[in-house]
Design a protein around this motif. Structure first.
Motif, PDB file in Angstrom:
ATOM      1  N   GLU A   1       0.795  -1.224   0.000  1.00 10.70           N
ATOM      2  CA  GLU A   1       0.000   0.000   0.000  1.00 10.70           C
ATOM      3  C   GLU A   1       0.831   1.279   0.000  1.00 10.70           C
ATOM      4  O   GLU A   1       0.408   2.305  -0.519  1.00 10.70           O
ATOM      5  CB  GLU A   1      -0.885   0.031   1.255  1.00 10.70           C
TER       6      GLU A   1
ATOM      7  N   LEU B   1      -9.699   8.677   3.802  1.00  8.90           N
ATOM      8  CA  LEU B   1     -10.044   7.805   2.675  1.00  8.90           C
ATOM      9  C   LEU B   1     -11.270   8.394   2.006  1.00  8.90           C
ATOM     10  O   LEU B   1     -12.237   8.763   2.684  1.00  8.90           O
ATOM     11  CB  LEU B   1     -10.324   6.383   3.168  1.00  8.90           C
TER      12      LEU B   1
ATOM     13  N   VAL C   1      -6.224   7.154  -0.439  1.00 11.67           N
ATOM     14  CA  VAL C   1      -5.901   6.950   0.977  1.00 11.67           C
ATOM     15  C   VAL C   1      -4.741   7.869   1.331  1.00 11.67           C
ATOM     16  O   VAL C   1      -3.731   7.915   0.624  1.00 11.67           O
ATOM     17  CB  VAL C   1      -5.524   5.487   1.256  1.00 11.67           C
TER      18      VAL C   1
ATOM     19  N   ARG D   1      -2.175   9.106   4.570  1.00 12.38           N
ATOM     20  CA  ARG D   1      -1.635   8.958   5.919  1.00 12.38           C
ATOM     21  C   ARG D   1      -0.654  10.112   6.142  1.00 12.38           C
ATOM     22  O   ARG D   1       0.161  10.395   5.281  1.00 12.38           O
ATOM     23  CB  ARG D   1      -0.904   7.625   6.072  1.00 12.38           C
TER      24      ARG D   1
ATOM     25  N   ARG E   1      -8.219   3.701  12.237  1.00  5.09           N
ATOM     26  CA  ARG E   1      -8.123   3.765  10.777  1.00  5.09           C
ATOM     27  C   ARG E   1      -8.278   2.407  10.118  1.00  5.09           C
ATOM     28  O   ARG E   1      -8.950   2.293   9.079  1.00  5.09           O
ATOM     29  CB  ARG E   1      -6.817   4.427  10.349  1.00  5.09           C
TER      30      ARG E   1
ATOM     31  N   LYS F   1     -11.251   1.456   7.580  1.00  3.66           N
ATOM     32  CA  LYS F   1     -10.902   1.044   6.217  1.00  3.66           C
ATOM     33  C   LYS F   1     -11.507  -0.325   5.899  1.00  3.66           C
ATOM     34  O   LYS F   1     -11.971  -0.573   4.778  1.00  3.66           O
ATOM     35  CB  LYS F   1      -9.383   1.017   6.046  1.00  3.66           C
TER      36      LYS F   1
END
Length: 903
Positions: free
Chosen positions: A617, A715, A750, A752, A811, A815
């Protein structure tokens, strides 16, 4: 297939395997892709990247119209092609008039078609009068070029893919084939399964998926390859495992090499390489007693300050054993880009000319000048990639034309590269994807056609020329690269050659191909006899294909004659030299970079397909478990990785494939997906003295834990490319920010991020606006005193957007809810509670193992726990039955899980 759909045969646009593909389309849109069973490079096989080509190329990421900036610091505005190219011609003409031909440069790409290469090469050298044209192939293949030319006399891989099936011993050095060239790795897997007595040796500091197949894995210290190869030759000599008759009849320089390798006895080599003398002897014995010995290599040898020496030292082993020119043997360089070979053929490196000629050779310059009908070619040498951008930064180059490549992600020492691009007076970027890091610096952005939209030819690793065909029209006003080059050249001719016949009167790609192939006549790569009509009739063909040929040439040097002045191959005696930058007390770790299975290069294309993020990811720094423990780190912790040039903040993960003292991070993550200019901000610009290829795979780094208490996670479904472009600038300056895609049917962006303190409220509000989390119906919980905020958007009973700020403990749970497409009853209660920890147990991340069928690790592990073997897993789940890229990882899980259970 419905009656309205069509199929067009073409060639994949990723690595140098050169797979044939069948494009399914309706004349306007590409609907699907399959491997071409008739193509001899892949016989219908495709990897996870090739099989998802139809899912890439999101229109929101594409360059659609010419855009012009009229001053530094200003935005670009849409303009017409006439205005764009007239402006470019005027700027180039005035720059040339004031500063001379070496004040401009062209930087092109291994992804171009041969016809594109030829157009730009002729533009730079025949019209502009400069050798300042280089390719990003400098970053991956130039050491292989030097190795072949020094040792064998020409840049000509002598082997064919069929040699993989025929080899008795196969050595893979510095290549994770399972990820970088998966279709060839499938062939190797099948060959070894059919002939278990076949032996595979893998030389790689990491225990990769490729190494899992090996009978012998030599986990050498990074950069010690030359010492290893010399040590092997020492043993081959000592044991009498050389071909003295071949050496005497077909080579020269063996005496000097034999004297050199006398200084590389097993004990010394074992110490230098970090292996045992027994491993060294086992490797030499396999090679020395093999009826046929084939070697394959890639970036682990090439991307080094000793890359040329590594290439020649490996080729020395083939010459000493006579293992060349026969089935199943020979030194075989694996190409990283779809047409890096075509670029080498057309001479599109600063030191080369078309037809494997050298720019420094006066006779070669005269031959090309006469063919082009000009008085002379320039004599001043051109600048290779790293030096070229140094010249841009210093102001010597004042106009730069970049084509189909992303130096603001791929070159080493990214701070210097970004500074160069920012200060260059005029930057033209000719690109299919407007979202690349380099496009930010374009004063003129020219939209180019991409895969499936253009026609021409490419050459793969085994010298096989394949046709590339267009299936659909390019979007917007995008045009083929060769057409842009020729249109610009004709306009520039009005300034530089007024009233004279044009050198660029090309109306079709085939005309460029026909003009260029005659420049190969009489050369080692001669394919003057291979017209486009023959290529269409015969299918993909390997050069040489001279005028008298009926078929291509599968294997070179069968007669023992080499294209050197003496007709003999040359042994090259280079001593072992350490990497330019070694580990020390200040920077105790050696950082290696490499490829992911499902991503490619700078992700300008693969980064548009959410499905290709399922396996990995985000950018993670891999460390050996001992190094992780020594630093007091746990998986997922953020660390600051520092080199002598820059630093990045990254999460860490355990990587048992590494040796202590080593670190690994994939090469793909640039400034678009990772804050801090990306992975290559850390890398060294030190270059091989002969090939001028930079040492991208070896940098000394240090790590330190970093405390970033403010965390962010978001997201959002839909319009992922547009949202990414809008949101990315808002996170500039944060200590850590990572962007990726997720999902298949419902792609999502997405994000972070982390920082020492919460950003200004206005910035968070701007982020929420772009996430669509401002207007009703949005569920909101804000606790300003604790600095915690939660926002969710639900639609039709599904979670479609979310944002956590301050801390992100929930999170993974959120998700997982999004991925399931359902809402748990406790969601609203959790949202309104001051605690952010979700109800129940946090779900363990389930990375996608089989991308083709969307099968995660958990399902495969559950099957293994039930006692299923590989064949049973394939039958019950389907994993590994399509492209096969996941098979090595499934095999590794099968090997690991029983050990874990018994522990």
């Amino acid at each position: 297939m419905s009656s309205s759909t069509q199929t067009t045969a073409s060639t994949c646009c990723y690595c140098g395997v050169g797979c044939g593909v069948l494009i399914e389309h309706d004349g306007q849109r590409i609907l699907g892709v399959a491997g071409d069973p008739a193509h001899p490079a892949n016989f219908g096989r495709l990897c996870s990247k090739g099989s998802t080509l139809h899912l890439t190329g999101d229109r929101d990421a594409r360059a659609l119209y010419p855009e012009l900036r009229l001053g530094k610091g200003l935005g670009r505005n849409r303009t017409g092609w006439d205005n764009a190219l007239e402006h470019a011609a005027a700027v180039f003409a005035s720059t040339l008039a004031e500063h001379g031909p070496d004040s401009v440069a062209f930087y092109v790409s291994g992804q171009l078609l041969t016809e594109d290469y030829y157009a730009f090469n002729k533009l730079a050298r025949a019209l502009v009068g400069t050798h300042n044209i280089d390719s990003n192939s400098r970053l991956c293949m130039s050491s292989a070029v030097v190795g072949y030319k020094r040792s064998l006399g020409a840049d000509a891989p002598p082997c064919s893919y069929e040699d993989i099936e025929q080899a008795d011993v196969l050595l893979i050095a510095g290549s994770n084939m399972a990820y970088a060239h998966p279709v060839l790795f499938r062939r190797l897997e099948a060959a070894k399964a059919a002939r278990p007595e076949m032996r595979v040796i893998v030389v790689d500091p990491r225990r990769t998926d490729t190494a899992e197949l090996a009978d012998l894995h030599l986990s050498i210290r990074p950069g010690s390859d030359v010492a290893l190869f010399h040590g092997l030759l020492y043993l081959l000599l000592r044991e009498g495992w050389i071909d003295s008759a071949f050496i005497a009849a077909h080579t020269e320089g063996f005496g000097s090499l034999a004297a050199l390798v006398h200084d590389y006895p097993p004990a010394r080599v074992a110490e230098l390489c970090g292996i045992t003398p027994e491993q060294l002897f086992d490797c030499a014995r396999m090679i020395g007693l093999a009826p046929s010995f084939l070697s394959l290599w890639c970036m682990g040898l090439n991307q080094s300050t000793a890359g040329s020496a590594k290439n020649s030292a490996l080729i020395n082993l083939h010459l000493a054993t006579g293992q060349i020119g026969r089935p199943g043997c020979g030194p075989f360089s694996l190409t990283g880009q779809p047409n890096a070979m075509g670029g080498r053929e057309t001479g599109t490196l600063a030191n080369l000319l078309p037809g494997h000629r050298d720019a420094a050779n006066p006779r070669h310059r005269a031959e090309v000048a006469a063919y082009w009908g000009i008085e002379r070619l320039p004599e001043v040498p051109g600048l290779p990639a790293v030096e070229l951008f140094d010249a841009v930064r210093s102001g010597r180059i004042k106009a730069l034309w970049i084509v189909c490549t992303n130096p603001a992600q791929s070159l080493p020492d990214q701070h210097a590269v970004h500074q160069a691009l920012a200060t260059c007076p005029f930057v033209v970027v000719q690109e299919a994807f407007a979202t690349t890091e380099t496009c930010r610096y374009a004063d003129l952005l020219l939209p180019a056609a991409s895969w499936g939209e253009k026609a021409g030819t490419v050459t793969n690793s085994e010298r096989r020329i394949s046709p590339v065909r267009a299936a659909v029209s390019a979007p917007g006003e995008a045009r083929p690269d060769w057409a842009i080059a020729c249109d610009f050249a004709r306009r520039l001719e009005r300034h530089l050659r007024p009233g004279r016949p044009s050198l660029f009167a090309f109306e079709r790609a085939e005309q460029l191909y026909d003009e260029y192939r005659q420049l190969t006549a009489g050369r080692d790569l001669d394919y003057s006899g291979l017209s486009r009509a023959q290529l269409e009739r015969l299918g993909p063909q390997q050069w040489p294909f001279p005028a008298s040929a009926e078929r291509g040439t599968p294997r070179l040097y069968a007669d023992g004659r080499f294209p050197t002045e003496s007709g003999r191959a040359r042994f090259v005696a280079d001593p072992f030299v350490s990497a330019a930058e070694g580990a020390d007390s200040a920077f105790p770790l050696v950082l290696n970079t490499g490829r992911l299975r499902d991503q490619w290069h700078g992700m300008s294309r693969t980064g548009t397909a959410a499905q290709l993020f399922g396996h990995v990811e985000q950018a993670l720094l891999g460390l050996h478990p001992d190094d992780l423990a020594r630093a007091g780190l746990a998986e997922g912790d953020l660390v600051r990785v520092r080199s002598r040039r820059a630093s990045l903040v990254l999460p860490v993960q355990v990587d048992a494939s590494l040796q202590p003292g080593q670190a690994f991070v994939p090469m793909h993550w640039g400034d678009r997906f990772l804050e801090g200019l990306g992975v290559n901000a850390l890398s060294s610009a030190a270059c091989d003295p002969l090939s001028r290829q930079p040492e991208l795979k070896h940098a000394a780094v240090a790590i330190e834990p970093v405390a970033l208490p403010w965390a962010f996670f978001a997201l959002v479904e839909g319009d992922v490319q547009r949202r990414l472009e809008a949101l990315r600038p808002l996170f500039r300056g944060l200590a850590y920010a990572s962007f990726s895609l997720a999902g298949r049917e419902r792609p999502a962006l997405v994000i972070r991020a982390a920082a020492e303190a919460a950003p200004a409220a206005a910035l968070l509000a701007a982020i929420d606006q772009q996430l669509g989390l401002v207007d009703d119906p949005v569920l909101v919980y804000e606790d300003p005193q604790r600095g915690v905020g939660k926002r969710l958007r639900l639609s039709d009973g599904r979670l479609v957007a979310l944002r956590l700020a301050g801390e992100t403990a929930a999170r993974d749970w959120l998700k997982a809810l999004w991925a399931r497409g359902s809402i748990e009853p406790g969601l609203r209660r959790w949202l309104l509670a001051p605690l952010s920890t979700p109800p129940g147990v946090l779900p363990e991340r389930d990375p996608t193992i089989c991308n083709c069928l969307n099968i995660g690790r958990r399902s495969i592990c559950d099957g293994i726990a039930r006692g299923l073997d590989l064949l049973e897993l394939q039958r019950s789940l389907g994993c590994g039955t399509r492209c096969g890229s996941c098979v090595p990882e499934i095999k590794r899980l099968l090997a690991q899980l029983p050990l874990a259970e018994s522990a």
